[in-house]
Write an enzyme that holds these catalytic residues in place. Sequence first.
Site, PDB file in Angstrom:
ATOM      1  N   ASP A   4     -30.874  30.748 -14.850  1.00 11.94           N
ATOM      2  CA  ASP A   4     -29.701  30.049 -14.308  1.00 11.94           C
ATOM      3  C   ASP A   4     -30.026  29.396 -12.963  1.00 11.94           C
ATOM      4  O   ASP A   4     -29.237  28.591 -12.459  1.00 11.94           O
ATOM      5  CB  ASP A   4     -28.556  31.056 -14.072  1.00 11.94           C
ATOM      6  CG  ASP A   4     -27.436  30.901 -15.076  1.00 11.94           C
ATOM      7  OD1 ASP A   4     -27.280  29.801 -15.637  1.00 11.94           O
ATOM      8  OD2 ASP A   4     -26.706  31.891 -15.290  1.00 11.94           O
TER       9      ASP A   4
ATOM     10  N   GLN B 133     -23.091  35.866 -16.933  1.00 15.06           N
ATOM     11  CA  GLN B 133     -22.069  34.813 -16.897  1.00 15.06           C
ATOM     12  C   GLN B 133     -21.089  35.037 -15.744  1.00 15.06           C
ATOM     13  O   GLN B 133     -20.610  36.151 -15.518  1.00 15.06           O
ATOM     14  CB  GLN B 133     -21.314  34.775 -18.249  1.00 15.06           C
ATOM     15  CG  GLN B 133     -20.359  33.611 -18.415  1.00 15.06           C
ATOM     16  CD  GLN B 133     -21.039  32.243 -18.495  1.00 15.06           C
ATOM     17  OE1 GLN B 133     -22.204  32.128 -18.854  1.00 15.06           O
ATOM     18  NE2 GLN B 133     -20.300  31.198 -18.150  1.00 15.06           N
TER      19      GLN B 133
ATOM     20  N   LYS C 197     -24.058  29.493 -26.019  1.00 14.83           N
ATOM     21  CA  LYS C 197     -25.450  29.678 -25.592  1.00 14.83           C
ATOM     22  C   LYS C 197     -26.224  30.469 -26.660  1.00 14.83           C
ATOM     23  O   LYS C 197     -27.340  30.113 -27.021  1.00 14.83           O
ATOM     24  CB  LYS C 197     -25.495  30.406 -24.237  1.00 14.83           C
ATOM     25  CG  LYS C 197     -25.050  29.505 -23.066  1.00 14.83           C
ATOM     26  CD  LYS C 197     -24.789  30.260 -21.764  1.00 14.83           C
ATOM     27  CE  LYS C 197     -24.233  29.314 -20.696  1.00 14.83           C
ATOM     28  NZ  LYS C 197     -23.867  29.966 -19.430  1.00 14.83           N
TER      29      LYS C 197
HETATM   30  N1  GUN Z   1     -20.143  30.027 -15.056  1.00 11.55           N
HETATM   31  C1  GUN Z   1     -19.942  28.695 -15.052  1.00 11.55           C
HETATM   32  N2  GUN Z   1     -21.100  28.029 -15.201  1.00 11.55           N
HETATM   33  C2  GUN Z   1     -22.065  28.965 -15.299  1.00 11.55           C
HETATM   34  C3  GUN Z   1     -23.489  28.889 -15.479  1.00 11.55           C
HETATM   35  O1  GUN Z   1     -24.102  27.832 -15.559  1.00 11.55           O
HETATM   36  N3  GUN Z   1     -24.128  30.107 -15.560  1.00 11.55           N
HETATM   37  C4  GUN Z   1     -23.473  31.279 -15.443  1.00 11.55           C
HETATM   38  N4  GUN Z   1     -24.199  32.392 -15.504  1.00 11.55           N
HETATM   39  N5  GUN Z   1     -22.174  31.377 -15.270  1.00 11.55           N
HETATM   40  C5  GUN Z   1     -21.465  30.216 -15.206  1.00 11.55           C
END
Ligand code: GUN
Length: 292
Positions: free
Chosen positions: A119, A96, A52
């Site tokens: 998100d 995350q 990211k």
């Molecule tokens: N863990 C797995 N997929 C995601 C996501 O799209 N965002 C976040 N913050 N954590 C994740």
Amino acid sequence: MQILDGKKTAESIRNELALEVQKRKESGKKTPHLAAVLVGEDGGSLTYVTSKVKTCEKIGFESSLIRYDSSVSEKTLLDKVNELNNDDNIDGFIVQLPLPDHINESLIKSSIHPSKDVDGFHPENIGNMVLNVPGFLPATPAGILELLKRNGVETEGKKCVVVGRSTIVGMPLSILLARNSNPGNCTVTLAHSRTKNLKEICLQADIIVAAIGKPEFITADMVKEGTVVVDVGTTRVPNPERERGWSLKGDVHFEEVSKKCSFITPVPGGVGPMTIASLMLNTLKALELKGQ
Ligand code: GUN
């Protein structure tokens, strides 16, 4: 059979975003800034977050990575979320998941200000999604819709089976596919670990989305000819032939299922890159919504 190439589609989105950032910079507007909070040392989470941050660099966004040891207290994390909520320089941020067991994940998600929740995990954004009004959509489901749309996959009137009811992927995707929008207008079945006759249900599907985290769970006998198959699985399985000792496996038995379907997403290079592209789109949108 056609590959739904998430890598290529995400690259087009990145190019569009890079152009947009360039234009913003030329006209003296603010550069989008995404922050990511990572707790602990989980290999998968670290890979995603690094990816990211790297994508931000590629397209000209600013990024910040905030890391904590897995022993971090809930209070410290909440204080950081608050600080990011109030930092005008940060346009959107993510924490995350998963988080260690001693931290209340729901509390963290609902502490992120909805206007910075790129998100799309805050209850307000989930509510907006259900009501089909503007808000931030969760990155993976939104990325899947974008992948279908940009590759000309028709969803209207189709029978769709989503396998897996996680709050991050299966549940929101089932809502999005059923909404009166494009992509959408599907007749959706949300299947899960307690579903009976899963094979028969999958055999009815025009579109199957596999999001259960069980490698090669969807086999050819569960898929009718011409089905569109979207694989959200990314399990690390041991592979002594690879220097790193593992490879990524999807939830779909690609080799056999790909022979029967009309479209299929590969793993890696399918849904994963689209999740990141969606996150970037949401971050730009967060900044635009501030009127900056
Ligand atoms: N863990 C797995 N997929 C995601 C996501 O799209 N965002 C976040 N913050 N954590 C994740």
